[in-house]
Design a protein around this motif. Structure first.
Motif, PDB file in Angstrom:
ATOM      1  N   ASN A 334       0.696  -1.222  -0.168  1.00  0.00           N
ATOM      2  CA  ASN A 334      -0.179   0.031  -0.046  1.00  0.00           C
ATOM      3  C   ASN A 334       0.835   1.079  -0.149  1.00  0.00           C
ATOM      4  O   ASN A 334       0.590   2.128  -0.667  1.00  0.00           O
ATOM      5  N   GLY A 515      -5.179  -2.543   1.715  1.00  0.00           N
ATOM      6  CA  GLY A 515      -5.673  -2.898   0.567  1.00  0.00           C
ATOM      7  C   GLY A 515      -5.784  -2.026  -0.694  1.00  0.00           C
ATOM      8  O   GLY A 515      -4.987  -1.196  -0.734  1.00  0.00           O
ATOM      9  N   GLN A 516      -6.745  -1.787  -1.292  1.00  0.00           N
ATOM     10  CA  GLN A 516      -7.096  -1.152  -2.363  1.00  0.00           C
ATOM     11  C   GLN A 516      -7.615   0.363  -1.971  1.00  0.00           C
ATOM     12  O   GLN A 516      -7.917   1.149  -3.063  1.00  0.00           O
TER      13      GLN A 516
END
Length: 568
Positions: A334, A515-516
């Motif tokens: 990340n 995460g995204q």
């Protein structure tokens, strides 16, 4: 000028405007503008047609039908991907720009908030239809990779514009247009007054745009000023004129179709030897200024444009505090992406990563600050190892100033992971650099990490403890400002302490992003950008305060006649 014979854009977009107001209030996910650059979302042939429209603009004067001019701004824009755009623009000296905008404003000011919001929504709809054209213009003036240029320069910028429209429209309708006031008297009938309440714009607005995100940062101020009844002079950065020239062209087309003077929106490009922003911003008839750029000029505007309401987004020290994690690989992925996206040339990219020098617990064992810096470098290499993926992530360096900062940071002699020169697979003349990781100490390198290193430069700073890191976060943000902050911790007490530090410092906080979702990205209608609570900005995109200073509510009142009282 009336609009009786012209399209009723408010009726066309009323449902959209109602939805936008509701979504701005509930803060959930919502967008009316597809972020995927595909024919399925935008229609067959849209990608090719958009690129062709962009190519047709190159190597010729930019056409703005009916736009006033005092000369020509020569073609000076050069794509960071290695070729000149060859586009010249109509010149408009500050005195003429302000006078023309002021003269065009009367009918626009008299229009209702509904009418103005409808026109703004139609402008946004047409900007959305031109998203591919605008994306190429953003890519080749800012250096953003194409996907980012499409999303941030197109639909996401339009989201921010619509968000500003929603707030501006809603705040102007907070009070009724008319009211009857009746005060009982001890003797005789009541005192009865009829009153009207009209939102009136402050006057000419000037938008001073930036090089890196001309539309994303520019649209909120543009649309907030328009919907509150103000004409807007758009002063683009000299290296990123084209995206806002397209925007002005579309806005003027819609204004004309709606029956208003197109000069309500003007382009004020400057020649290479001019510096018109200070002149525009301090003109006595300019009553609103929106600015994105350096702290130095933003501070100057706040001090000198005293006749205007000034909204600034400047620079700061975006900070990450690392305490612990149960997903070390996710943390590294990340952060590596956050540092690499558009080569760190974002006002929200993290710069200072505060790590306990003696180590912090992870699911892969304890990692010291030195080991973390090395691991982060390895994660960058993994992310950027494939040339196509590297190009799609990094984009191109926007100007020589960014390159100079990378070189200066490398010359500190504290490099933990070097910046690499990469080849772009599609644009061989593009200047591409991977992020540099520098290893510093909190106690001895304060002068270095309290300086903004805009671009692909990351500082891993060893601290005595997490508590020490949180104190540094608080103190640096309070003194120097920040647009983002982030924390990694598995202990809820640490997260609570981080929230407290962020609240007291006045900065938005992200927690445990693995995460995204990335710290340097924000979503309109849900995330605020900037806080007005620390030196990095004096406004937030977008809250009611961003729009309410752009208009006043003026009233008229008169005694109601006896007949009027009976009729009521």
């Amino acid at each position: 000028m009336t609009t009786d014979q012209h399209p009723d854009f408010f009726v066309r977009h009323a449902e959209l405007l109602d939805q936008a107001v509701a979504r701005a209030a509930d803060r959930g996910y919502w967008t009316p503008y597809p972020e995927t650059p595909s024919a399925s979302a935008y229609g067959a042939g849209a990608p090719d047609l958009g690129e062709a429209a962009f190519r047709d603009l190159l190597d010729r004067p930019f056409s703005l039908e009916g736009h006033p001019t005092t000369g020509t701004v020569p073609a000076t824009e050069v794509s960071p991907y290695g070729f000149p755009l060859g586009v010249s623009y109509p010149a408009l000296v500050p005195e003429v720009a302000v006078a023309t905008a002021k003269a065009a404003a009367a009918a626009w000011r008299r229009a209702s908030p509904d009418t103005r919001a409808g026109v703004a929504a139609e402008i946004l709809a047409r900007l959305n239809a031109a998203s591919f054209e605008i994306a190429h213009a953003v890519q080749h003036t800012s250096g953003q990779p194409f996907m980012m240029a499409f999303q941030a320069g197109g639909p996401h910028a339009q989201d921010r514009g619509l968000e500003a429209v929603a707030h501006a429209w809603n705040e102007q309708k907070r009070h009724p247009a008319a009211a009857r006031w009746s005060k009982p008297q001890r003797k005789g009938g009541p005192l009865v007054m009829d009153k009207t309440f009209t939102p009136v714009g402050r006057g000419v607005a000037v938008l001073i745009a930036c090089n890196t995100f001309p539309t994303w940062n520019g649209y909120p101020g543009l649309f907030a000023s328009l919907v509150t009844g103000n004409p807007v002079v758009v002063k683009p950065h000299r290296r990123a004129v084209l995206p806002l020239a397209i925007t002005v062209r579309i806005a003027r087309e819609v204004l004309g179709e709606a029956g208003f003077d197109p000069d309500v929106v003007l382009l004020a490009a400057e020649t290479p030897d001019e510096r018109t922003a200070p002149v525009l911003a301090t003109h006595p008839d300019v009553r609103i200024v929106d600015f994105t750029g350096s702290s130095e000029f933003g501070d100057w505007l706040e001090s000198n444009a005293r006749q205007a309401v000034v909204h600034t987004e400047k620079a700061g020290l975006n900070t990450v505090v690392v305490d612990s994690t149960d997903d070390y690989a996710g943390l590294l992925r990340n952060l590596a992406f956050s540092l690499s996206l558009y080569s760190g040339q974002m006002c929200t990219t993290p710069q200072n990563i505060l790590v306990p020098r003696d180590g912090f617990p992870t699911d892969q064992g304890r990692r010291t600050a030195d080991e973390f810096a090395a691991d982060l470098g390895a994660a960058l290499d993994e992310l950027l190892g494939d040339p196509a993926r590297a190009a799609a992530t990094l984009g191109a360096i926007v100007n020589d100033g960014v390159l100079k900062r990378v070189e200066e940071a490398a010359a500190l002699g504290r490099t933990a992971h070097p910046s690499r020169e990469l080849a772009h697979p599609d644009f061989p003349d593009a200047v591409v650099r991977s992020p540099l990781v520098v290893r510093l100490e909190a106690g001895t390198d304060q002068d270095t990490y309290t300086t903004e290193w805009f671009g692909p430069v990351c500082l891993v700073i060893g601290t005595d403890s997490t508590a020490h890191g949180l104190r540094l976060l608080h103190d640096c943000v309070r003194q120097y400002g920040a647009l983002t902050a982030s924390v990694y911790a598995t202990d809820e007490d640490v997260l609570t302490a981080a929230r407290t530090a962020a609240l007291e410092a006045g900065v938005h906080l992200s927690e445990n992003l693995t995460g995204q979702v990335f710290v340097n990205q924000s979503a309109a209608f849900s995330d605020f950008h900037g806080t007005a609570a620390n030196p990095a900005a004096n406004a937030a995109l977008t809250d009611p305060a961003f729009v309410t200073g752009r208009f006043s509510v003026l009233q008229s009142r008169r005694h109601a006649t006896a007949e009027e009282q009976v009729d009521a």
